[in-house]
Write a protein that holds these residues in place. Sequence first.
Motif, PDB file in Angstrom:
ATOM      1  N   ARG A  79       0.854  -1.190   0.000  1.00  0.00           N
ATOM      2  CA  ARG A  79       0.000   0.000   0.000  1.00  0.00           C
ATOM      3  C   ARG A  79       0.885   1.234   0.000  1.00  0.00           C
ATOM      4  O   ARG A  79       1.771   1.352   0.849  1.00  0.00           O
ATOM      5  CB  ARG A  79      -0.918  -0.005   1.217  1.00  0.00           C
ATOM      6  N   VAL A  80       0.628   2.116  -0.934  1.00  0.00           N
ATOM      7  CA  VAL A  80       1.369   3.375  -1.000  1.00  0.00           C
ATOM      8  C   VAL A  80       0.388   4.494  -0.688  1.00  0.00           C
ATOM      9  O   VAL A  80      -0.669   4.605  -1.308  1.00  0.00           O
ATOM     10  CB  VAL A  80       2.018   3.592  -2.386  1.00  0.00           C
ATOM     11  N   ARG A  82      -1.399   8.001  -0.543  1.00  0.00           N
ATOM     12  CA  ARG A  82      -1.596   9.124  -1.455  1.00  0.00           C
ATOM     13  C   ARG A  82      -2.184  10.322  -0.722  1.00  0.00           C
ATOM     14  O   ARG A  82      -2.685  11.244  -1.351  1.00  0.00           O
ATOM     15  CB  ARG A  82      -2.521   8.709  -2.601  1.00  0.00           C
ATOM     16  N   SER A  91       5.110  10.898  -2.664  1.00  0.00           N
ATOM     17  CA  SER A  91       4.604   9.523  -2.717  1.00  0.00           C
ATOM     18  C   SER A  91       4.315   9.049  -4.144  1.00  0.00           C
ATOM     19  O   SER A  91       4.375   7.848  -4.406  1.00  0.00           O
ATOM     20  CB  SER A  91       3.352   9.363  -1.849  1.00  0.00           C
ATOM     21  N   LEU A  95       5.149   5.419  -5.636  1.00  0.00           N
ATOM     22  CA  LEU A  95       4.175   4.577  -6.323  1.00  0.00           C
ATOM     23  C   LEU A  95       4.679   4.184  -7.710  1.00  0.00           C
ATOM     24  O   LEU A  95       4.595   3.013  -8.109  1.00  0.00           O
ATOM     25  CB  LEU A  95       2.829   5.296  -6.423  1.00  0.00           C
ATOM     26  N   GLU A 106      -1.825   0.005 -10.686  1.00  0.00           N
ATOM     27  CA  GLU A 106      -2.565   0.125  -9.434  1.00  0.00           C
ATOM     28  C   GLU A 106      -3.660  -0.933  -9.364  1.00  0.00           C
ATOM     29  O   GLU A 106      -4.333  -1.208 -10.356  1.00  0.00           O
ATOM     30  CB  GLU A 106      -3.182   1.520  -9.321  1.00  0.00           C
ATOM     31  N   PRO A 119      -2.853   1.516  -3.992  1.00  0.00           N
ATOM     32  CA  PRO A 119      -2.695   2.881  -3.483  1.00  0.00           C
ATOM     33  C   PRO A 119      -3.858   3.160  -2.522  1.00  0.00           C
ATOM     34  O   PRO A 119      -4.961   2.665  -2.727  1.00  0.00           O
ATOM     35  CB  PRO A 119      -2.820   3.766  -4.720  1.00  0.00           C
TER      36      PRO A 119
END
Length: 155
Positions: A79-80, A82, A91, A95, A106, A119
């Motif tokens: 999980r990135v 945002r 970020s 990503l 994604e 994300p």
Amino acid sequence: MVKEADVAERTRKIIAPWKGSKGGIIPILQELQKEFGYLPKEALDVMSRELKVPKAELYGIATFYAQFHLTPRGRHVVRVCRGTACHVRGSLKILERVKEILGVDENETTKDLRFTLEPVACLGACGLAPVMMVDDETHGRMTPDKVSAVLDRYQ
């Protein structure tokens, strides 16, 4: 890949305690997802037949709640963040680096089912921005150069 007959048998066992009672759809879906890691089409077909619930209703519930997944997911979920703090601190570059390394976009899963990339709006660790999580581990103050070393830790 799990055989269709095996999915049907395992699904019937999960459904059995709920037959004839109301309010079991979500708990059954949760158990199916726990069993298979996602909700296989075959399991939803069996559930629809056994409980006499239209498939459209089951799919409606499964797609409404973010906890349910209709496709196989990776062993590790990346999980990135945002969120605003993470975005301001780069970020998007994190990503993009993850996507490049994993070769996925994604909300996709690598072909080897090792990683799923998601994300997220916020991970709640703004003081560590930019943040990336792998499973339940938070990796803060990320830079594009650190991404590869972090991902290499997860087999």
